[in-house]
Write a protein that holds these residues in place. Structure first.
Motif, short mmCIF file in Angstrom:
data_model
loop_
_atom_site.label_atom_id
_atom_site.label_comp_id
_atom_site.label_asym_id
_atom_site.label_seq_id
_atom_site.Cartn_x
_atom_site.Cartn_y
_atom_site.Cartn_z
N TRP A 24 -6.04 40.51 110.88
CA TRP A 24 -6.96 41.52 110.32
C TRP A 24 -6.87 42.82 111.10
O TRP A 24 -6.87 43.91 110.51
CB TRP A 24 -8.40 40.99 110.34
N ALA A 27 -3.56 44.47 110.31
CA ALA A 27 -3.57 44.94 108.92
C ALA A 27 -4.35 46.24 108.79
O ALA A 27 -3.99 47.12 107.99
CB ALA A 27 -4.16 43.87 107.99
N MET A 31 -3.01 49.63 107.15
CA MET A 31 -3.67 50.25 106.00
C MET A 31 -4.07 51.70 106.26
O MET A 31 -4.36 52.44 105.31
CB MET A 31 -4.92 49.45 105.63
N ARG A 47 -5.32 43.57 97.95
CA ARG A 47 -5.49 42.69 99.10
C ARG A 47 -5.99 41.30 98.69
O ARG A 47 -5.89 40.35 99.47
CB ARG A 47 -6.47 43.30 100.10
N GLN A 88 -15.10 43.12 99.61
CA GLN A 88 -13.95 44.02 99.58
C GLN A 88 -14.30 45.35 98.91
O GLN A 88 -13.80 46.41 99.31
CB GLN A 88 -12.77 43.36 98.87
N LEU A 241 1.21 47.63 102.37
CA LEU A 241 0.42 46.81 101.44
C LEU A 241 0.92 45.38 101.42
O LEU A 241 0.13 44.43 101.33
CB LEU A 241 0.48 47.41 100.03
N ALA A 244 -0.36 43.73 104.57
CA ALA A 244 -1.80 43.50 104.49
C ALA A 244 -2.13 42.39 103.51
O ALA A 244 -3.10 41.64 103.71
CB ALA A 244 -2.51 44.79 104.08
N THR A 245 -1.34 42.25 102.45
CA THR A 245 -1.61 41.22 101.44
C THR A 245 -1.20 39.84 101.94
O THR A 245 -1.98 38.88 101.85
CB THR A 245 -0.87 41.56 100.14
N SER A 249 -4.34 39.08 104.44
CA SER A 249 -5.25 38.45 103.47
C SER A 249 -4.93 36.98 103.26
O SER A 249 -5.75 36.11 103.54
CB SER A 249 -5.20 39.21 102.13
#
Length: 360
Positions: A24, A27, A31, A47, A88, A241, A244-245, A249
């Motif tokens: 996290w 990420a 982001m 995400r 979110q 992205l 982060a995904t 996530s």
């Protein structure tokens, strides 16, 4: 650090336990470059939905059971609404309207809410050391995220800021602060809800479905209310992205809610204090962000707080043993004169009256 019940059964348990908060934090760094080039609700949906699909694919390969009963789907739907759509959505909109530092402080203060709800719903023991650790944790992330001038002004006679233009929001409701507060509460409620979800469904499968169900409304709202979500994205943005995904996530949420389904929620949630620490350290390494002395103090207090929270039972038992030992020593010292007197009373010599001597 006390091991989570599920984490203790896995290889590399300590690393897996810390992994969600590391992912996290990193990420968040990834982001930072994407937020100016897209829209918040679209980014929030990105995400969630693809990450949920990845988790469900992983559960199929792992052979984990899928939800079947109506009770399972109802709990997953509630879980999706609170921890997916609301969390979110509030987080994405709040990041746009408030500073990243202040936002991270508010969102990462949710262990306090988790501790209170765990105490009320599951009778989790917190104790003196646990509350002290939570207080130090909030203090630590405040030193990390809030401006140094604001922190230092609290210990001086100068007001912050000295100029008429205030960098901090003047109105609570007109800023993103209340959205970040709602996001923190949503995440805290979602952390507690996983306990009820797991009574009817597998925690990993439920995490995947809740991300898909919770992310689709965000894309729907984005489609009707936002524009130019994709036009300004470049290759580096898509790579951020993707990270982060997949990592921030799918893997992070899968591990977090797997661990949250058993063990102490207060201890697990306290590790959330590590998220701004990782974000700060990797921001320093990758984005050349300089850590101030105040932020280093915040990092130290945060690490101390996590130790106190996770070792609160051990520390309480140690104090109790010390207190019992001191009490026993005091009682022994008080009993020494009595024991000595008893021994003296026992040591008696029989005396006979001397007979007169008879002279021949």
């Amino acid at each position: 650090m006390q091991m989570n019940e599920r984490a203790s059964k896995l290889p590399f348990a300590p690393l897996l336990l810390i992994a969600p908060f590391f992912l996290w934090g990193t990420a968040m760094v990834a982001m930072k470059q994407v937020i100016p080039h897209t829209t918040p609700l679209f980014m929030a949906g990105v995400r969630l939905v693809p990450a949920g699909v990845l988790i469900l694919i992983a559960t199929a390969f792992m052979g984990r059971p899928q939800p079947k009963s109506w009770a399972a789907w109802l709990w997953i739907a509630l879980f999706a609404l609170v921890d997916g759509t609301l969390f979110q959505g509030f987080l994405a909109e709040g990041l746009v309207r408030t500073g990243a530092g202040l936002g991270s402080v508010m969102i990462d203060s949710q262990p306090l809410a988790v501790a209170l709800m765990s105490l009320w719903l599951f009778q989790e023991h917190i104790g003196l050391w646990g509350w002290l650790g939570l207080a130090l944790g909030v203090t630590g992330i405040s030193l990390i995220g809030l401006p140094d001038e604001l922190i230092l002004s609290l210990f001086s006679n100068h007001s912050f800021p000295p100029s008429p233009t205030l960098p901090l929001p003047l109105s609570f409701l007109e800023s993103g602060e209340w959205l970040m507060l709602l996001a923190a509460l949503s995440m805290a409620v979602g952390t507690v809800l996983i306990r009820y979800v797991c009574r009817y469904a597998d925690p990993v499968s439920a995490t995947g479905w809740h991300m898909i169900i919770g992310g689709l409304p965000l894309w729907g709202i984005s489609f009707f209310s936002e524009s130019h979500s994709l036009q300004n994205l470049v290759v580096s943005d898509w790579m951020a992205l993707l990270y982060a995904t997949v990592f921030g996530s799918a893997i992070a949420y899968g591990l977090f809610f797997y661990f949250a389904s058993s063990g102490s929620l207060t201890s697990l949630s306290s590790l959330t204090f590590l998220t701004p620490v990782f974000a700060l350290l990797f921001g320093n390494l990758l984005l050349n962000e300089v850590l101030s002395p105040v932020q280093w103090v915040g990092v130290f207090l945060t690490l101390v707080s996590i130790y106190l929270i996770n070792q609160r039972d051990t520390l309480a038992q140690t104090n109790q043993k010390v207190a019992v030992t001191e009490q026993n020593n005091t009682q022994d010292e008080r009993s020494l004169p009595e024991a000595s007197a008893k021994k003296l009373n026992l040591v008696t010599l029989p005396l006979r009256e001397s007979e007169p001597e008879i002279m021949p």
